[in-house]
Design an enzyme around this catalytic site. Sequence first.
Site, mmCIF file in Angstrom:
data_model
loop_
_atom_site.group_PDB
_atom_site.id
_atom_site.type_symbol
_atom_site.label_atom_id
_atom_site.label_comp_id
_atom_site.label_asym_id
_atom_site.label_seq_id
_atom_site.Cartn_x
_atom_site.Cartn_y
_atom_site.Cartn_z
ATOM 1 N N LYS A 98 5.967 -62.448 14.721
ATOM 2 C CA LYS A 98 4.938 -61.466 15.078
ATOM 3 C C LYS A 98 5.561 -60.103 15.391
ATOM 4 O O LYS A 98 6.520 -60.020 16.177
ATOM 5 C CB LYS A 98 4.165 -61.993 16.298
ATOM 6 C CG LYS A 98 2.966 -61.144 16.628
ATOM 7 C CD LYS A 98 2.238 -61.667 17.850
ATOM 8 C CE LYS A 98 1.213 -60.635 18.296
ATOM 9 N NZ LYS A 98 0.725 -60.887 19.636
ATOM 10 N N PRO A 134 -1.211 -59.772 -8.704
ATOM 11 C CA PRO A 134 -1.564 -60.051 -10.104
ATOM 12 C C PRO A 134 -3.082 -59.999 -10.264
ATOM 13 O O PRO A 134 -3.821 -60.340 -9.341
ATOM 14 C CB PRO A 134 -1.059 -61.486 -10.312
ATOM 15 C CG PRO A 134 -0.958 -62.073 -8.938
ATOM 16 C CD PRO A 134 -0.639 -60.931 -8.018
ATOM 17 N N ASP A 135 -3.521 -59.525 -11.420
ATOM 18 C CA ASP A 135 -4.963 -59.524 -11.710
ATOM 19 C C ASP A 135 -5.283 -60.879 -12.341
ATOM 20 O O ASP A 135 -4.927 -61.144 -13.491
ATOM 21 C CB ASP A 135 -5.317 -58.369 -12.648
ATOM 22 C CG ASP A 135 -6.830 -58.211 -12.746
ATOM 23 O OD1 ASP A 135 -7.509 -59.232 -12.962
ATOM 24 O OD2 ASP A 135 -7.317 -57.072 -12.617
ATOM 25 N N ILE A 136 -5.939 -61.732 -11.570
ATOM 26 C CA ILE A 136 -6.160 -63.123 -12.004
ATOM 27 C C ILE A 136 -7.085 -63.151 -13.218
ATOM 28 O O ILE A 136 -6.819 -63.815 -14.214
ATOM 29 C CB ILE A 136 -6.746 -63.948 -10.839
ATOM 30 C CG1 ILE A 136 -5.793 -63.869 -9.640
ATOM 31 C CG2 ILE A 136 -6.985 -65.391 -11.252
ATOM 32 C CD1 ILE A 136 -6.394 -64.331 -8.333
ATOM 33 N N LYS A 146 -14.526 -51.677 -17.333
ATOM 34 C CA LYS A 146 -13.731 -52.771 -16.753
ATOM 35 C C LYS A 146 -13.745 -54.003 -17.652
ATOM 36 O O LYS A 146 -12.741 -54.692 -17.800
ATOM 37 C CB LYS A 146 -14.294 -53.116 -15.370
ATOM 38 C CG LYS A 146 -13.429 -54.060 -14.576
ATOM 39 C CD LYS A 146 -13.859 -54.122 -13.129
ATOM 40 C CE LYS A 146 -13.483 -52.849 -12.377
ATOM 41 N NZ LYS A 146 -13.921 -52.884 -10.982
ATOM 42 N N ASN A 158 -10.888 -58.654 3.305
ATOM 43 C CA ASN A 158 -12.038 -57.809 2.968
ATOM 44 C C ASN A 158 -13.313 -58.517 3.407
ATOM 45 O O ASN A 158 -13.269 -59.632 3.914
ATOM 46 C CB ASN A 158 -12.038 -57.471 1.463
ATOM 47 C CG ASN A 158 -12.117 -58.710 0.607
ATOM 48 O OD1 ASN A 158 -13.108 -59.437 0.658
ATOM 49 N ND2 ASN A 158 -11.071 -58.970 -0.169
ATOM 50 N N LYS A 167 -10.157 -55.466 -18.838
ATOM 51 C CA LYS A 167 -9.673 -56.777 -18.376
ATOM 52 C C LYS A 167 -9.714 -57.838 -19.475
ATOM 53 O O LYS A 167 -9.146 -58.906 -19.320
ATOM 54 C CB LYS A 167 -10.511 -57.242 -17.192
ATOM 55 C CG LYS A 167 -10.449 -56.273 -16.025
ATOM 56 C CD LYS A 167 -10.389 -56.996 -14.717
ATOM 57 C CE LYS A 167 -10.265 -56.013 -13.575
ATOM 58 N NZ LYS A 167 -9.820 -56.667 -12.343
ATOM 59 N N ASP A 219 -6.251 -56.247 -3.790
ATOM 60 C CA ASP A 219 -5.483 -55.570 -4.831
ATOM 61 C C ASP A 219 -3.997 -55.506 -4.499
ATOM 62 O O ASP A 219 -3.161 -55.493 -5.381
ATOM 63 C CB ASP A 219 -6.026 -54.150 -5.032
ATOM 64 C CG ASP A 219 -7.397 -54.184 -5.698
ATOM 65 O OD1 ASP A 219 -7.557 -54.951 -6.663
ATOM 66 O OD2 ASP A 219 -8.310 -53.468 -5.243
HETATM 67 O O1 C5P Z 1 -10.577 -54.574 -10.571
HETATM 68 P P1 C5P Z 1 -11.647 -55.175 -9.758
HETATM 69 O O2 C5P Z 1 -11.136 -55.788 -8.479
HETATM 70 O O3 C5P Z 1 -12.834 -54.320 -9.510
HETATM 71 O O4 C5P Z 1 -12.182 -56.365 -10.677
HETATM 72 C C1 C5P Z 1 -13.088 -57.274 -10.209
HETATM 73 C C2 C5P Z 1 -12.976 -58.545 -11.008
HETATM 74 O O5 C5P Z 1 -11.634 -58.911 -11.220
HETATM 75 C C3 C5P Z 1 -13.585 -59.718 -10.253
HETATM 76 O O6 C5P Z 1 -14.065 -60.634 -11.205
HETATM 77 C C4 C5P Z 1 -12.384 -60.280 -9.502
HETATM 78 O O7 C5P Z 1 -12.583 -61.646 -9.167
HETATM 79 C C5 C5P Z 1 -11.293 -60.077 -10.505
HETATM 80 N N1 C5P Z 1 -9.959 -59.841 -9.908
HETATM 81 C C6 C5P Z 1 -8.978 -60.789 -10.039
HETATM 82 N N2 C5P Z 1 -7.723 -60.547 -9.551
HETATM 83 C C7 C5P Z 1 -7.434 -59.384 -8.930
HETATM 84 C C8 C5P Z 1 -8.431 -58.408 -8.799
HETATM 85 C C9 C5P Z 1 -9.675 -58.671 -9.290
HETATM 86 O O8 C5P Z 1 -9.256 -61.857 -10.591
HETATM 87 N N3 C5P Z 1 -6.206 -59.178 -8.455
#
Ligand code: C5P
Length: 399
Positions: free
Chosen positions: A286, A304-306, A338, A208, A342, A276
């Site tokens: 390749k 995973p959402d860190i 959010k 990105n 979260k 995501d």
């Molecule tokens: O859900 P979104 O991507 O909008 O959330 C943004 C926040 O979540 C940011 O602080 C980003 O660093 C964190 N994040 C994360 N792991 C992910 C997606 C987002 O830590 N997989």
Amino acid sequence: MLAGKRILLILGGGIAAYKALDLIRQLGREGAAVTPVLTRAAEEFVTPLSVSALAGAKVYRDLFDLTDEAEMGHIQLSRSADLIVVAPATADLMAKMAQGHANDLASTLLLATDTPVLIAPAMNVRMWQHPATQRNLATLRGDGVRVVGPDEGEMACGEFGPGRMAEPPAIVAAILAALASGPLAGRHVLVTSGPTHEPIDPVRYIANRSSGAQGTAIAGALAALGARVTFVTGPASVPPPAGVAVVRVETARQMLEAVETALPADAAVFAAAVADWRVTTEAASKIKKDGSGRLPVLDFAENPDILATVARRDTSRPGLVVGFAAETDDVVAHATAKRLRKGCDWIVANDVSPATGIMGGTENAVTLITAEGAETWPRMAKEAVAARLADRIAAALGG
Ligand code: C5P
């Protein structure tokens, strides 16, 4: 960042002593004056000449002569330093320190002073895990000795586990933190930054537009307030700030692992633009155009959402967890939702619609959302946003 600081660097005898040479170079670049001391065992691993050349200073050796003693007694040598760093700190040196031995130059220097001490242990994994070493470690911590590392990984002896000396940038960060006097002195803050890269095949990846500029500025601002900062960064287009321990990762899953390894922390700021999704059909070689006109099909899995993972931890949850929310519409409403979803304490929301020029730009316009409500800050340089956020974090941690 260490201009005018005097560091007495004691090198113990271990294979990691070669990394201490790089540490001396990095300390010199930061402006520190390094006085090196070699134990007799250290001389088996590095030569006094190379240490002296890199430090640009006389090396004090175990076999010191009476002239040295007349010129500068060992008591003065250790007392005139702002900090004593022992790197590598061998099991033997740690034992001597814990017991208060004074039977060679290094141990005598350490006993004859009340100057703050930082050690970077390095030894075989079994030696590190031995109850005697762990007992000594606890004693030293109780005596106020600061400890950086050891890292986990492959060791020179072929074994795997904790025992590798911390890398020089992490030691420099620990030195800065030990000498820091700001409101975040003694605090550990974790910052994620940059994009992640999710591989499609060995040469292609999904990424990105995040430059890492905001996360980098935040890490720098926190370090400037005296925090010990662990900076976990994806492949960013701006260099990391000085004075932080940098952990470089590529994928979201690597970032999560690095973050969990860096805990515990007093606060954590998640400024990374984490992908995501990752590609589950990652090819080992390749992907080729085969002339048939057939197009590759990619499959994805959610990463995973860190932020949420850390914010919802039962153990070692940082006292303050700060997330970011890059939105393109209804910024405050989405970011407020959010924050709750979260489980983080604060959300820094920003409008990344292309018209704002924020993503990849030098300025940011943010709204800080806390349990108390939303607070919109004027548009300003990313460094200014970082400084203000760092001040707020210091205030929240009671600095
Ligand atoms: O859900 P979104 O991507 O909008 O959330 C943004 C926040 O979540 C940011 O602080 C980003 O660093 C964190 N994040 C994360 N792991 C992910 C997606 C987002 O830590 N997989």
